[in-house]
Scaffold this motif. Structure first.
Motif, PDB file in Angstrom:
ATOM      1  N   GLN A 186     -21.330  25.404  27.862  1.00 60.69           N
ATOM      2  CA  GLN A 186     -21.653  24.180  27.986  1.00 60.69           C
ATOM      3  C   GLN A 186     -22.227  23.294  26.633  1.00 60.69           C
ATOM      4  O   GLN A 186     -22.239  22.090  26.847  1.00 60.69           O
ATOM      5  CB  GLN A 186     -22.687  24.170  29.098  1.00 60.69           C
ATOM      6  N   LEU A 214     -24.974  21.825  24.164  1.00 55.69           N
ATOM      7  CA  LEU A 214     -26.338  21.526  24.281  1.00 55.69           C
ATOM      8  C   LEU A 214     -26.416  20.478  25.537  1.00 55.69           C
ATOM      9  O   LEU A 214     -25.807  19.465  25.375  1.00 55.69           O
ATOM     10  CB  LEU A 214     -26.891  20.860  22.975  1.00 55.69           C
ATOM     11  N   LEU A 264     -29.023  18.006  27.965  1.00 52.73           N
ATOM     12  CA  LEU A 264     -30.477  17.369  28.165  1.00 52.73           C
ATOM     13  C   LEU A 264     -30.784  17.959  29.573  1.00 52.73           C
ATOM     14  O   LEU A 264     -30.054  17.599  30.541  1.00 52.73           O
ATOM     15  CB  LEU A 264     -30.324  15.991  27.983  1.00 52.73           C
ATOM     16  N   TYR A 304     -36.700  14.721  30.032  1.00 53.35           N
ATOM     17  CA  TYR A 304     -37.386  13.947  28.969  1.00 53.35           C
ATOM     18  C   TYR A 304     -38.654  13.464  29.450  1.00 53.35           C
ATOM     19  O   TYR A 304     -38.636  12.776  30.577  1.00 53.35           O
ATOM     20  CB  TYR A 304     -36.616  13.246  27.828  1.00 53.35           C
ATOM     21  N   SER A 353     -35.779   2.167  22.403  1.00 54.25           N
ATOM     22  CA  SER A 353     -35.379   3.348  22.940  1.00 54.25           C
ATOM     23  C   SER A 353     -36.057   4.549  22.651  1.00 54.25           C
ATOM     24  O   SER A 353     -36.712   4.737  21.535  1.00 54.25           O
ATOM     25  CB  SER A 353     -33.878   3.274  22.193  1.00 54.25           C
ATOM     26  N   TYR A 410     -34.442   7.052  22.150  1.00 54.73           N
ATOM     27  CA  TYR A 410     -33.771   8.202  21.567  1.00 54.73           C
ATOM     28  C   TYR A 410     -33.391   7.861  20.073  1.00 54.73           C
ATOM     29  O   TYR A 410     -32.404   7.299  19.788  1.00 54.73           O
ATOM     30  CB  TYR A 410     -32.248   8.127  22.300  1.00 54.73           C
ATOM     31  N   GLN A 463     -21.033  17.371  27.987  1.00 55.71           N
ATOM     32  CA  GLN A 463     -20.806  16.560  26.618  1.00 55.71           C
ATOM     33  C   GLN A 463     -20.060  15.275  26.637  1.00 55.71           C
ATOM     34  O   GLN A 463     -19.065  15.053  27.609  1.00 55.71           O
ATOM     35  CB  GLN A 463     -20.246  17.410  25.554  1.00 55.71           C
ATOM     36  N   GLN A 487     -26.113   9.670  16.258  1.00 54.56           N
ATOM     37  CA  GLN A 487     -26.808  10.540  15.295  1.00 54.56           C
ATOM     38  C   GLN A 487     -26.007  11.751  15.060  1.00 54.56           C
ATOM     39  O   GLN A 487     -25.096  12.362  16.057  1.00 54.56           O
ATOM     40  CB  GLN A 487     -28.212  10.802  16.046  1.00 54.56           C
ATOM     41  N   TYR A 521     -26.572  15.683  13.713  1.00 56.87           N
ATOM     42  CA  TYR A 521     -27.809  16.824  13.663  1.00 56.87           C
ATOM     43  C   TYR A 521     -26.952  17.904  12.952  1.00 56.87           C
ATOM     44  O   TYR A 521     -25.635  18.160  13.098  1.00 56.87           O
ATOM     45  CB  TYR A 521     -28.323  17.203  14.920  1.00 56.87           C
ATOM     46  N   LEU A 551     -29.060   8.582  11.469  1.00 59.77           N
ATOM     47  CA  LEU A 551     -28.643   7.758  12.635  1.00 59.77           C
ATOM     48  C   LEU A 551     -28.123   6.440  12.310  1.00 59.77           C
ATOM     49  O   LEU A 551     -28.439   5.671  11.272  1.00 59.77           O
ATOM     50  CB  LEU A 551     -30.108   7.412  13.421  1.00 59.77           C
ATOM     51  N   PHE A 561     -23.599  18.544  14.731  1.00 59.32           N
ATOM     52  CA  PHE A 561     -23.280  17.827  16.184  1.00 59.32           C
ATOM     53  C   PHE A 561     -23.493  16.294  16.032  1.00 59.32           C
ATOM     54  O   PHE A 561     -24.457  15.860  15.277  1.00 59.32           O
ATOM     55  CB  PHE A 561     -24.458  18.175  17.070  1.00 59.32           C
ATOM     56  N   LEU A 594     -26.154   7.889  22.039  1.00 59.69           N
ATOM     57  CA  LEU A 594     -27.103   7.157  22.981  1.00 59.69           C
ATOM     58  C   LEU A 594     -26.387   6.056  23.799  1.00 59.69           C
ATOM     59  O   LEU A 594     -25.915   5.105  23.118  1.00 59.69           O
ATOM     60  CB  LEU A 594     -28.275   6.658  22.318  1.00 59.69           C
ATOM     61  N   ASN A 602     -29.625   4.426  28.781  1.00 63.72           N
ATOM     62  CA  ASN A 602     -30.479   5.466  28.032  1.00 63.72           C
ATOM     63  C   ASN A 602     -29.949   6.537  28.499  1.00 63.72           C
ATOM     64  O   ASN A 602     -31.056   7.427  28.695  1.00 63.72           O
ATOM     65  CB  ASN A 602     -31.707   4.884  28.464  1.00 63.72           C
ATOM     66  N   PHE A 635     -28.203  10.259  26.821  1.00 61.35           N
ATOM     67  CA  PHE A 635     -28.203  10.737  25.741  1.00 61.35           C
ATOM     68  C   PHE A 635     -27.340  12.166  25.605  1.00 61.35           C
ATOM     69  O   PHE A 635     -27.540  12.875  26.470  1.00 61.35           O
ATOM     70  CB  PHE A 635     -29.358  11.166  25.022  1.00 61.35           C
ATOM     71  N   PHE A 642     -25.159  15.363  23.527  1.00 61.27           N
ATOM     72  CA  PHE A 642     -24.608  15.918  22.361  1.00 61.27           C
ATOM     73  C   PHE A 642     -23.347  16.549  22.382  1.00 61.27           C
ATOM     74  O   PHE A 642     -22.718  16.529  23.570  1.00 61.27           O
ATOM     75  CB  PHE A 642     -25.527  17.263  21.887  1.00 61.27           C
TER      76      PHE A 642
END
Lengths: 118, 110
Positions: free
Chosen positions: A41, A43, A45, A48, A102, A104, B2, B33, B35, B48, B88, B92, B96, B98, B100
Protein backbone atom coordinates in the motif's frame (compact mmCIF):
# COMPACT_ATOMS: atom_id res chain seq x y z
CA UNK A 1 19.26 18.57 17.37
CA UNK A 2 15.45 18.38 17.57
CA UNK A 3 14.01 15.10 16.37
CA UNK A 4 10.77 13.19 16.45
CA UNK A 5 11.18 10.12 18.62
CA UNK A 6 9.14 6.94 18.47
CA UNK A 7 8.93 3.96 20.76
CA UNK A 8 9.24 1.08 20.49
CA UNK A 9 11.42 0.79 17.40
CA UNK A 10 10.41 -2.82 16.88
CA UNK A 11 7.43 -4.73 18.18
CA UNK A 12 6.56 -8.37 17.64
CA UNK A 13 3.25 -9.49 19.04
CA UNK A 14 0.64 -12.14 18.61
CA UNK A 15 -2.70 -11.69 16.94
CA UNK A 16 -5.32 -10.34 19.32
CA UNK A 17 -2.89 -8.48 21.55
CA UNK A 18 -3.06 -4.74 22.16
CA UNK A 19 -0.28 -2.66 20.67
CA UNK A 20 0.57 0.87 21.74
CA UNK A 21 3.00 3.02 19.80
CA UNK A 22 4.25 6.33 21.15
CA UNK A 23 5.57 9.43 19.52
CA UNK A 24 7.21 12.53 20.93
CA UNK A 25 6.91 15.37 18.42
CA UNK A 26 9.48 18.10 18.11
CA UNK A 27 9.01 20.62 20.90
CA UNK A 28 6.95 23.55 19.66
CA UNK A 29 5.39 21.73 16.72
CA UNK A 30 1.61 21.91 16.65
CA UNK A 31 0.72 19.21 14.11
CA UNK A 32 1.25 15.46 14.44
CA UNK A 33 0.70 12.83 11.78
CA UNK A 34 0.53 9.04 11.88
CA UNK A 35 1.41 7.07 8.75
CA UNK A 36 1.59 3.38 7.93
CA UNK A 37 4.00 2.04 5.32
CA UNK A 38 3.77 -1.36 3.65
CA UNK A 39 5.18 -2.74 0.44
CA UNK A 40 1.71 -3.26 -0.98
CA UNK A 41 0.00 0.00 0.00
CA UNK A 42 2.94 2.33 0.26
CA UNK A 43 2.66 5.22 2.69
CA UNK A 44 -0.84 5.87 4.02
CA UNK A 45 -1.96 8.73 6.23
CA UNK A 46 -3.85 7.32 9.21
CA UNK A 47 -4.56 10.41 11.29
CA UNK A 48 -3.43 13.90 12.01
CA UNK A 49 -3.73 16.29 14.91
CA UNK A 50 -3.46 20.01 15.13
CA UNK A 51 -3.01 21.65 18.51
CA UNK A 52 -3.76 18.21 20.00
CA UNK A 53 -7.18 18.02 18.36
CA UNK A 54 -7.83 15.23 15.86
CA UNK A 55 -8.58 16.83 12.49
CA UNK A 56 -8.64 13.83 10.22
CA UNK A 57 -8.61 10.14 11.01
CA UNK A 58 -10.46 8.98 7.92
CA UNK A 59 -7.56 6.77 6.90
CA UNK A 60 -7.68 4.80 10.11
CA UNK A 61 -9.72 1.62 10.66
CA UNK A 62 -11.99 2.83 13.42
CA UNK A 63 -12.95 -0.53 14.82
CA UNK A 64 -9.49 -1.39 16.09
CA UNK A 65 -7.31 1.70 15.81
CA UNK A 66 -7.33 4.76 18.02
CA UNK A 67 -5.07 7.80 18.12
CA UNK A 68 -4.75 10.32 20.93
CA UNK A 69 -2.61 13.19 22.15
CA UNK A 70 -2.76 13.18 25.94
CA UNK A 71 -0.51 16.23 25.95
CA UNK A 72 1.56 18.29 23.55
CA UNK A 73 4.61 16.09 24.03
CA UNK A 74 3.01 12.69 23.46
CA UNK A 75 0.96 11.11 20.71
CA UNK A 76 -0.21 7.51 20.87
CA UNK A 77 -1.52 5.04 18.33
CA UNK A 78 -3.24 1.95 19.65
CA UNK A 79 -4.37 -1.19 17.90
CA UNK A 80 -6.75 -3.47 19.77
CA UNK A 81 -7.00 -6.26 18.85
CA UNK A 82 -4.05 -6.50 16.47
CA UNK A 83 -4.19 -8.62 13.33
CA UNK A 84 -1.46 -9.95 11.00
CA UNK A 85 -2.53 -7.47 8.30
CA UNK A 86 -1.53 -4.65 10.66
CA UNK A 87 2.11 -5.63 10.20
CA UNK A 88 3.83 -2.54 8.82
CA UNK A 89 6.14 0.30 9.72
CA UNK A 90 4.28 3.08 11.52
CA UNK A 91 5.68 6.57 11.25
CA UNK A 92 4.91 9.63 13.28
CA UNK A 93 5.68 13.07 11.87
CA UNK A 94 5.32 16.55 13.28
CA UNK A 95 5.23 20.03 11.84
CA UNK A 96 4.60 23.66 12.66
CA UNK A 97 1.68 25.44 11.10
CA UNK A 98 0.70 29.04 11.61
CA UNK A 99 -2.91 29.92 12.25
CA UNK A 100 -4.97 30.00 9.08
CA UNK A 101 -2.37 28.15 7.05
CA UNK A 102 -2.48 24.66 5.64
CA UNK A 103 -1.42 21.85 7.93
CA UNK A 104 0.61 20.27 5.17
CA UNK A 105 3.94 21.94 4.96
CA UNK A 106 7.27 20.41 5.84
CA UNK A 107 6.89 17.38 8.05
CA UNK A 108 9.61 15.91 10.23
CA UNK A 109 9.45 12.15 10.45
CA UNK A 110 10.42 9.87 13.28
CA UNK A 111 12.40 6.66 12.71
CA UNK A 112 9.27 4.50 12.74
CA UNK A 113 7.98 1.51 14.68
CA UNK A 114 8.25 -1.78 12.84
CA UNK A 115 5.26 -3.87 13.91
CA UNK A 116 4.99 -7.57 13.26
CA UNK A 117 1.79 -9.34 14.22
CA UNK A 118 2.07 -13.11 14.16
CA UNK B 1 -4.54 4.82 -1.41
CA UNK B 2 -1.95 6.80 -3.30
CA UNK B 3 -2.79 9.75 -5.50
CA UNK B 4 0.74 10.31 -6.72
CA UNK B 5 2.56 7.90 -8.95
CA UNK B 6 6.30 8.09 -9.38
CA UNK B 7 8.08 7.03 -12.48
CA UNK B 8 10.31 5.13 -12.85
CA UNK B 9 9.81 2.71 -9.98
CA UNK B 10 13.53 2.07 -9.91
CA UNK B 11 16.51 3.94 -11.33
CA UNK B 12 20.19 3.00 -11.34
CA UNK B 13 22.85 5.47 -12.43
CA UNK B 14 26.59 6.08 -12.13
CA UNK B 15 27.92 8.59 -9.67
CA UNK B 16 28.17 12.00 -11.27
CA UNK B 17 25.23 11.48 -13.59
CA UNK B 18 21.94 13.30 -13.24
CA UNK B 19 18.86 11.52 -11.94
CA UNK B 20 15.37 12.47 -13.02
CA UNK B 21 12.21 11.10 -11.51
CA UNK B 22 8.65 12.03 -12.26
CA UNK B 23 5.45 12.24 -10.32
CA UNK B 24 1.94 12.29 -11.72
CA UNK B 25 -1.20 13.00 -9.77
CA UNK B 26 -4.89 12.96 -10.46
CA UNK B 27 -6.60 16.00 -8.99
CA UNK B 28 -6.01 19.67 -8.29
CA UNK B 29 -3.37 20.39 -5.69
CA UNK B 30 -2.32 23.19 -3.37
CA UNK B 31 1.29 22.11 -3.15
CA UNK B 32 3.56 19.22 -3.99
CA UNK B 33 6.45 18.05 -1.85
CA UNK B 34 9.34 15.69 -2.41
CA UNK B 35 10.75 13.50 0.33
CA UNK B 36 13.67 11.11 0.55
CA UNK B 37 13.73 7.88 2.53
CA UNK B 38 16.90 5.99 3.25
CA UNK B 39 16.50 2.28 3.87
CA UNK B 40 15.01 1.61 7.29
CA UNK B 41 14.64 5.27 8.14
CA UNK B 42 11.94 7.90 8.24
CA UNK B 43 11.25 10.33 5.42
CA UNK B 44 13.16 13.57 5.07
CA UNK B 45 11.58 16.61 3.46
CA UNK B 46 13.51 17.87 0.43
CA UNK B 47 11.50 20.61 -1.21
CA UNK B 48 8.00 22.06 -1.52
CA UNK B 49 6.58 23.68 -4.63
CA UNK B 50 3.29 25.53 -4.57
CA UNK B 51 0.67 25.20 -7.27
CA UNK B 52 1.42 28.69 -8.60
CA UNK B 53 5.12 27.95 -8.99
CA UNK B 54 6.69 26.27 -12.00
CA UNK B 55 10.23 25.60 -10.89
CA UNK B 56 12.22 25.57 -7.70
CA UNK B 57 15.86 24.93 -6.86
CA UNK B 58 17.59 23.79 -3.71
CA UNK B 59 21.28 22.93 -3.95
CA UNK B 60 21.60 20.04 -6.42
CA UNK B 61 17.83 19.61 -6.57
CA UNK B 62 15.58 21.06 -9.21
CA UNK B 63 11.83 20.56 -9.09
CA UNK B 64 9.37 21.47 -11.81
CA UNK B 65 5.62 21.49 -11.66
CA UNK B 66 3.21 21.40 -14.59
CA UNK B 67 -0.30 21.71 -13.26
CA UNK B 68 -1.82 21.41 -16.73
CA UNK B 69 -0.29 17.95 -17.08
CA UNK B 70 -0.65 17.19 -13.36
CA UNK B 71 2.98 16.22 -13.14
CA UNK B 72 6.19 17.14 -11.39
CA UNK B 73 9.78 16.15 -11.86
CA UNK B 74 12.71 16.00 -9.47
CA UNK B 75 16.19 16.36 -10.93
CA UNK B 76 19.25 15.54 -8.85
CA UNK B 77 22.38 16.80 -10.53
CA UNK B 78 25.87 15.36 -10.13
CA UNK B 79 24.57 12.42 -8.14
CA UNK B 80 26.52 10.91 -5.28
CA UNK B 81 26.44 7.47 -3.70
CA UNK B 82 24.83 9.09 -0.67
CA UNK B 83 21.81 10.01 -2.83
CA UNK B 84 20.87 6.33 -2.93
CA UNK B 85 17.40 6.25 -1.40
CA UNK B 86 13.70 6.13 -2.26
CA UNK B 87 12.11 9.38 -3.34
CA UNK B 88 8.45 10.18 -2.83
CA UNK B 89 6.23 12.94 -4.01
CA UNK B 90 3.39 14.05 -1.78
CA UNK B 91 0.45 16.11 -2.88
CA UNK B 92 -1.80 18.38 -0.90
CA UNK B 93 -5.13 18.33 -2.62
CA UNK B 94 -7.85 20.91 -2.32
CA UNK B 95 -9.93 19.93 0.66
CA UNK B 96 -6.74 19.46 2.67
CA UNK B 97 -6.17 15.84 1.73
CA UNK B 98 -2.58 14.68 1.63
CA UNK B 99 -1.19 11.66 -0.24
CA UNK B 100 2.22 10.14 -0.83
CA UNK B 101 3.15 8.50 -4.11
CA UNK B 102 4.53 5.04 -4.60
CA UNK B 103 8.15 6.14 -4.71
CA UNK B 104 11.19 5.84 -6.97
CA UNK B 105 14.08 3.74 -5.73
CA UNK B 106 17.33 5.41 -6.79
CA UNK B 107 20.65 3.60 -6.74
CA UNK B 108 23.79 5.60 -7.40
CA UNK B 109 26.74 3.37 -8.23
CA UNK B 110 30.12 4.69 -7.06
Amino acid sequence: DARVTQTPRDKVTEMGQEVTMRCQPILGHNTVFWYRQTMMQGLELLAYFRNRAPLDDSGMPKDRFSAEMPDATLATLKIQPSEPRDSAVYFCASGLVEDGRSSYNEQFFGPGTRLTVL
Amino acid sequence: SQQGEEDPQALSIQEGENATMNCSYKTSINNLQWYRQNSGRGLVHLILIRSNEREKHSGRLRVTLDTSKKSSSLLITASRAADTASYFCATLRTGNQFYFGTGTSLTVIP
